[in-house]
Design a protein around this motif. Structure first.
Motif, PDB file in Angstrom:
ATOM      1  N   ASN A 106      58.604  66.485 -29.272  1.00  0.00           N
ATOM      2  CA  ASN A 106      58.575  66.068 -27.389  1.00  0.00           C
ATOM      3  C   ASN A 106      59.564  65.183 -26.807  1.00  0.00           C
ATOM      4  O   ASN A 106      61.196  65.113 -27.073  1.00  0.00           O
ATOM      5  CB  ASN A 106      57.877  64.736 -27.947  1.00  0.00           C
ATOM      6  CG  ASN A 106      58.319  63.051 -26.977  1.00  0.00           C
ATOM      7  OD1 ASN A 106      57.752  63.531 -25.737  1.00  0.00           O
ATOM      8  ND2 ASN A 106      58.041  61.892 -27.138  1.00  0.00           N
ATOM      9  N   THR A 107      59.973  65.936 -25.271  1.00  0.00           N
ATOM     10  CA  THR A 107      61.349  66.010 -24.917  1.00  0.00           C
ATOM     11  C   THR A 107      60.933  65.591 -23.701  1.00  0.00           C
ATOM     12  O   THR A 107      62.239  65.179 -23.164  1.00  0.00           O
ATOM     13  CB  THR A 107      61.906  67.384 -24.173  1.00  0.00           C
ATOM     14  OG1 THR A 107      60.995  67.207 -23.487  1.00  0.00           O
ATOM     15  CG2 THR A 107      61.717  68.219 -25.639  1.00  0.00           C
TER      16      THR A 107
ATOM     17  N   ALA B  14      56.156  59.015 -26.962  1.00  0.00           N
ATOM     18  CA  ALA B  14      56.639  59.426 -28.775  1.00  0.00           C
ATOM     19  C   ALA B  14      55.085  59.015 -29.229  1.00  0.00           C
ATOM     20  O   ALA B  14      55.031  59.218 -30.858  1.00  0.00           O
ATOM     21  CB  ALA B  14      57.786  59.238 -28.948  1.00  0.00           C
TER      22      ALA B  14
ATOM     23  N   SER C   8      52.752  61.296 -31.505  1.00  0.00           N
ATOM     24  CA  SER C   8      52.081  61.934 -32.856  1.00  0.00           C
ATOM     25  C   SER C   8      51.286  60.661 -33.478  1.00  0.00           C
ATOM     26  O   SER C   8      50.524  61.661 -34.457  1.00  0.00           O
ATOM     27  CB  SER C   8      54.103  60.159 -33.444  1.00  0.00           C
ATOM     28  OG  SER C   8      55.111  60.541 -33.097  1.00  0.00           O
TER      29      SER C   8
ATOM     30  N   HIS D 186      61.341  64.339 -32.205  1.00  0.00           N
ATOM     31  CA  HIS D 186      61.864  63.478 -30.274  1.00  0.00           C
ATOM     32  C   HIS D 186      63.132  63.414 -30.206  1.00  0.00           C
ATOM     33  O   HIS D 186      64.057  63.958 -31.060  1.00  0.00           O
ATOM     34  CB  HIS D 186      61.176  62.074 -31.090  1.00  0.00           C
ATOM     35  CG  HIS D 186      59.783  61.679 -31.102  1.00  0.00           C
ATOM     36  ND1 HIS D 186      58.834  62.296 -30.117  1.00  0.00           N
ATOM     37  CD2 HIS D 186      59.249  61.807 -32.380  1.00  0.00           C
ATOM     38  CE1 HIS D 186      58.089  61.774 -30.724  1.00  0.00           C
ATOM     39  NE2 HIS D 186      57.538  61.235 -31.531  1.00  0.00           N
TER      40      HIS D 186
ATOM     41  N   LEU E  20      62.930  54.256 -29.333  1.00  0.00           N
ATOM     42  CA  LEU E  20      62.358  55.095 -30.198  1.00  0.00           C
ATOM     43  C   LEU E  20      63.163  55.633 -31.518  1.00  0.00           C
ATOM     44  O   LEU E  20      62.544  56.308 -32.335  1.00  0.00           O
ATOM     45  CB  LEU E  20      62.747  56.161 -29.309  1.00  0.00           C
ATOM     46  CG  LEU E  20      62.643  58.223 -29.321  1.00  0.00           C
ATOM     47  CD1 LEU E  20      61.222  57.996 -30.054  1.00  0.00           C
ATOM     48  CD2 LEU E  20      62.605  58.907 -28.348  1.00  0.00           C
TER      49      LEU E  20
ATOM     50  N   VAL F 288      60.912  56.034 -34.782  1.00  0.00           N
ATOM     51  CA  VAL F 288      61.435  57.904 -35.989  1.00  0.00           C
ATOM     52  C   VAL F 288      61.219  57.219 -36.872  1.00  0.00           C
ATOM     53  O   VAL F 288      60.803  57.896 -37.925  1.00  0.00           O
ATOM     54  CB  VAL F 288      62.569  58.226 -35.399  1.00  0.00           C
ATOM     55  CG1 VAL F 288      63.120  59.675 -36.116  1.00  0.00           C
ATOM     56  CG2 VAL F 288      61.664  59.435 -34.035  1.00  0.00           C
TER      57      VAL F 288
ATOM     58  N   ALA G 122      64.940  63.280 -35.146  1.00  0.00           N
ATOM     59  CA  ALA G 122      65.063  62.999 -33.604  1.00  0.00           C
ATOM     60  C   ALA G 122      66.966  63.686 -33.221  1.00  0.00           C
ATOM     61  O   ALA G 122      67.661  64.168 -33.884  1.00  0.00           O
ATOM     62  CB  ALA G 122      64.921  61.907 -33.104  1.00  0.00           C
TER      63      ALA G 122
END
Length: 227
Positions: A80-81, A109, A113, A130, A153, A157, A173
């Motif tokens: 996921n960018t 994100a 997920s 991510h 974020l 993660v 990440a």
């Protein structure tokens, strides 16, 4: 690795996502490029599948993953960018800016997920990567709502790693400081450009995290700060 293993790359209409999609395809993955911008996906090379969806919408994130599973098979990799950036401070932060940053930088994100994990659990393995940011690790002035969302974020993660590692699913990440892109060149003064890292260099790190060679690595936030 099975050459038919499916990798989903979200944000593939942008420079970093496109570089990741190309890198994973070069490693033998069957890559599905996802972006909410159809015109951006037109720049993805032939041979990479394309899907248009806005993953900030949980229903849309779930639906695109189910379409991909039905057409190409269950994903072994999710990258996921996507991300949003903004400048504000305590006096300039607004409800709208906070809502947007959290929806794009954290919400997508989470929903992505959530959508891929059942399929990865069924496979008994998976890798999720991510894109965080240095601002999520180090406090800096002038990017309040952006930094808050990237910090969230980073913590997401780590939470997902704790929750999913026992299922054979790795969550990591990368944390760039500044990605060398037309947006960055237009938005930041030349004196900070020396910190900019080429999308392809960051993509190499992401691709490495997706591969079985990095199986011991999970819950990591890897700095990709450049100079």
């Amino acid at each position: 690795m099975d050459e038919a293993e499916v990798a989903i790359v979200v944000g593939a209409g942008g420079a970093l996502g496109r570089a990741v999609a190309v890198g994973l395809a070069g490693k033998g993955f069957s890559v599905v490029a996802v972006d909410r911008n159809k015109s951006g996906l037109e720049q993805v090379p032939t041979g990479i599948h394309r899907e248009v969806a806005d993953p900030t919408d949980p229903d849309a994130a779930a639906a695109v993953v189910e379409r991909i599973v039905a057409q190409y098979g269950p994903p072994g990799v999710l990258v996921n960018t996507i991300g949003a950036f903004g400048l504000d401070d305590l006096s300039g932060a607004t409800p709208d800016s906070l809502t947007r940053m959290m929806a794009v930088n954290v919400g997508a994100a989470l929903w992505l997920s959530q959508a891929v994990v059942p399929h990865m659990r069924e496979r008994g393995s998976g890798s999720i990567v991510h894109v965080a940011a240095r601002n999520g690790l180090d406090a800096s002035p002038g990017t309040l709502t952006y930094s808050l969302s990237k910090a969230a974020l980073v913590h997401l993660v780590r939470i997902l790693d704790n929750e999913l590692r026992s299922s054979g699913i790795r969550v990591n990440a990368v944390a760039p400081q500044l990605i060398d892109s037309p947006f960055a060149r237009a938005s930041f003064p030349p004196e900070v450009w020396h910190h900019a890292v080429a999308p392809e260099a960051i993509a190499d790190v992401i691709v490495a995290l997706a591969l079985d060679d990095t199986a011991p690595v999970s819950g990591a936030i890897l700095p990709t700060y450049g100079n």
